[in-house]
Design a protein around this motif. Sequence first.
Motif, PDB file in Angstrom:
ATOM      1  N   ALA A  46       0.834  -1.210   0.000  1.00 59.92           N
ATOM      2  CA  ALA A  46       0.000   0.000   0.000  1.00 59.92           C
ATOM      3  C   ALA A  46       0.866   1.256   0.000  1.00 59.92           C
ATOM      4  N   GLU A  47       1.908   1.249   0.802  1.00 59.61           N
ATOM      5  CA  GLU A  47       2.788   2.409   0.875  1.00 59.61           C
ATOM      6  C   GLU A  47       3.544   2.606  -0.446  1.00 59.61           C
ATOM      7  N   ALA A  48       3.994   1.507  -1.041  1.00 59.73           N
ATOM      8  CA  ALA A  48       4.692   1.605  -2.329  1.00 59.73           C
ATOM      9  C   ALA A  48       3.760   2.198  -3.388  1.00 59.73           C
ATOM     10  N   PHE A  49       2.522   1.721  -3.434  1.00 57.93           N
ATOM     11  CA  PHE A  49       1.554   2.261  -4.388  1.00 57.93           C
ATOM     12  C   PHE A  49       1.357   3.761  -4.167  1.00 57.93           C
ATOM     13  N   TRP A  50       1.162   4.152  -2.914  1.00 57.11           N
ATOM     14  CA  TRP A  50       0.921   5.564  -2.615  1.00 57.11           C
ATOM     15  C   TRP A  50       2.122   6.412  -3.049  1.00 57.11           C
ATOM     16  N   ILE A  51       3.324   5.955  -2.758  1.00 55.85           N
ATOM     17  CA  ILE A  51       4.533   6.712  -3.120  1.00 55.85           C
ATOM     18  C   ILE A  51       4.661   6.809  -4.639  1.00 55.85           C
ATOM     19  N   ILE A  52       4.450   5.707  -5.343  1.00 57.01           N
ATOM     20  CA  ILE A  52       4.548   5.728  -6.804  1.00 57.01           C
ATOM     21  C   ILE A  52       3.491   6.675  -7.380  1.00 57.01           C
ATOM     22  N   LYS A  53       2.299   6.640  -6.845  1.00 57.16           N
ATOM     23  CA  LYS A  53       1.208   7.465  -7.364  1.00 57.16           C
ATOM     24  C   LYS A  53       1.398   8.952  -7.061  1.00 57.16           C
ATOM     25  N   HIS A  54       1.805   9.273  -5.841  1.00 57.25           N
ATOM     26  CA  HIS A  54       1.844  10.670  -5.404  1.00 57.25           C
ATOM     27  C   HIS A  54       3.243  11.288  -5.374  1.00 57.25           C
ATOM     28  N   GLY A  55       4.293  10.474  -5.443  1.00 58.00           N
ATOM     29  CA  GLY A  55       5.654  10.991  -5.392  1.00 58.00           C
ATOM     30  C   GLY A  55       6.040  11.473  -4.008  1.00 58.00           C
ATOM     31  N   ILE A  56       7.255  11.969  -3.881  1.00 64.99           N
ATOM     32  CA  ILE A  56       7.780  12.498  -2.622  1.00 64.99           C
ATOM     33  C   ILE A  56       8.425  13.846  -2.930  1.00 64.99           C
ATOM     34  N   LYS A  57       7.943  14.883  -2.294  1.00 65.59           N
ATOM     35  CA  LYS A  57       8.496  16.219  -2.508  1.00 65.59           C
ATOM     36  C   LYS A  57       9.987  16.262  -2.175  1.00 65.59           C
ATOM     37  N   MET A  58      10.723  17.049  -2.928  1.00 65.50           N
ATOM     38  CA  MET A  58      12.152  17.299  -2.727  1.00 65.50           C
ATOM     39  C   MET A  58      12.992  16.020  -2.654  1.00 65.50           C
ATOM     40  N   SER A  59      12.589  15.007  -3.428  1.00 65.49           N
ATOM     41  CA  SER A  59      13.370  13.777  -3.448  1.00 65.49           C
ATOM     42  C   SER A  59      13.632  13.289  -4.870  1.00 65.49           C
ATOM     43  N   ALA A  60      13.104  13.946  -5.865  1.00 64.67           N
ATOM     44  CA  ALA A  60      13.163  13.560  -7.276  1.00 64.67           C
ATOM     45  C   ALA A  60      12.207  12.423  -7.609  1.00 64.67           C
ATOM     46  N   MET A  61      11.406  11.957  -6.636  1.00 66.35           N
ATOM     47  CA  MET A  61      10.413  10.915  -6.918  1.00 66.35           C
ATOM     48  C   MET A  61       9.162  11.581  -7.472  1.00 66.35           C
ATOM     49  N   PRO A  62       8.878  11.349  -8.773  1.00 69.14           N
ATOM     50  CA  PRO A  62       7.720  12.005  -9.380  1.00 69.14           C
ATOM     51  C   PRO A  62       6.397  11.357  -8.961  1.00 69.14           C
ATOM     52  N   ALA A  63       5.335  12.087  -9.182  1.00 67.30           N
ATOM     53  CA  ALA A  63       3.978  11.598  -8.934  1.00 67.30           C
ATOM     54  C   ALA A  63       3.485  10.935 -10.224  1.00 67.30           C
ATOM     55  N   TRP A  64       3.714   9.630 -10.351  1.00 71.76           N
ATOM     56  CA  TRP A  64       3.360   8.911 -11.573  1.00 71.76           C
ATOM     57  C   TRP A  64       1.847   8.804 -11.765  1.00 71.76           C
ATOM     58  N   GLY A  65       1.076   9.086 -10.738  1.00 69.93           N
ATOM     59  CA  GLY A  65      -0.371   9.043 -10.862  1.00 69.93           C
ATOM     60  C   GLY A  65      -0.918  10.087 -11.811  1.00 69.93           C
ATOM     61  N   ARG A  66      -0.138  11.074 -12.142  1.00 67.79           N
ATOM     62  CA  ARG A  66      -0.574  12.106 -13.091  1.00 67.79           C
ATOM     63  C   ARG A  66      -0.502  11.623 -14.533  1.00 67.79           C
ATOM     64  N   THR A  67       0.296  10.591 -14.776  1.00 69.17           N
ATOM     65  CA  THR A  67       0.480  10.112 -16.149  1.00 69.17           C
ATOM     66  C   THR A  67       0.188   8.625 -16.330  1.00 69.17           C
ATOM     67  N   HIS A  68      -0.059   7.918 -15.229  1.00 65.17           N
ATOM     68  CA  HIS A  68      -0.295   6.481 -15.287  1.00 65.17           C
ATOM     69  C   HIS A  68      -1.590   6.138 -14.547  1.00 65.17           C
ATOM     70  N   SER A  69      -2.263   5.105 -15.014  1.00 59.63           N
ATOM     71  CA  SER A  69      -3.498   4.658 -14.375  1.00 59.63           C
ATOM     72  C   SER A  69      -3.180   3.847 -13.119  1.00 59.63           C
ATOM     73  N   ASP A  70      -4.158   3.699 -12.258  1.00 62.83           N
ATOM     74  CA  ASP A  70      -3.959   2.862 -11.067  1.00 62.83           C
ATOM     75  C   ASP A  70      -3.556   1.435 -11.438  1.00 62.83           C
ATOM     76  N   PRO A  71      -4.193   0.793 -12.444  1.00 60.47           N
ATOM     77  CA  PRO A  71      -3.727  -0.556 -12.811  1.00 60.47           C
ATOM     78  C   PRO A  71      -2.260  -0.596 -13.233  1.00 60.47           C
ATOM     79  N   GLN A  72      -1.780   0.420 -13.942  1.00 64.60           N
ATOM     80  CA  GLN A  72      -0.365   0.467 -14.311  1.00 64.60           C
ATOM     81  C   GLN A  72       0.512   0.572 -13.067  1.00 64.60           C
ATOM     82  N   LEU A  73       0.084   1.389 -12.110  1.00 61.27           N
ATOM     83  CA  LEU A  73       0.861   1.559 -10.884  1.00 61.27           C
ATOM     84  C   LEU A  73       0.864   0.292 -10.056  1.00 61.27           C
ATOM     85  N   TRP A  74      -0.278  -0.395 -10.006  1.00 59.60           N
ATOM     86  CA  TRP A  74      -0.326  -1.664  -9.263  1.00 59.60           C
ATOM     87  C   TRP A  74       0.551  -2.718  -9.926  1.00 59.60           C
TER      88      TRP A  74
END
Length: 182
Positions: free
Chosen positions: A120-148
């Motif tokens: 669950a935490e991995a999904f949330w991080i992939i979807k929303h990203g982490i500020k000031m860490s270079a981790m993008p919010a992939w939920g803006r360009t990818h669907s939930d099934p892609q993220l899962w």
Amino acid sequence: MSPTVRGFLIGVVTVAAVAGAAAYAYVGAGLYPIGADVPHAPLTLHMIDRLRDSATERAAQSVRVPANLDDASMVASGAREYAEECTGCHLAPDQTHSALRAGLYPQPPDLGHEGIDNDAEAFWIIKHGIKMSAMPAWGRTHSDPQLWSLVAFLRKVPNMTPAQYHVLAGDDKALAPDVPAH
């Protein structure tokens, strides 16, 4: 309220206000070394790590993990996505470094070898990203099934050989698994 308690509370509020003003002035003066090539001070790093870990853990509590994360096609889809989008920062099973990763601070986790601890935490991080860490919010360009599918792959990657990874990722390294990584 007794005069002693009132005096104590006024003292605490005064010290907090002065400390807050000093911190604000320090930040506003631009004195903090913000370059990614200079590590944070230990207290700053501790606070950032604590903030990230507590916030992502709390945010992920509402995430519902699908039951089909062991589905082979989902894992393969995640491997292809990972190979395309993630290896520059998080490495592949046959990578030990990348030019992009070398310049990142904080250093991203080596997911190509370590995988994940919490779906669950991995999904949330992939979807929303982490500020000031270079981790993008992939939920803006990818669907939930892609993220899962990425989460499904990351659950399996620690037990994969580089050759298995390349077969799943659909690349030509699968034909020559003995070629060393650059």
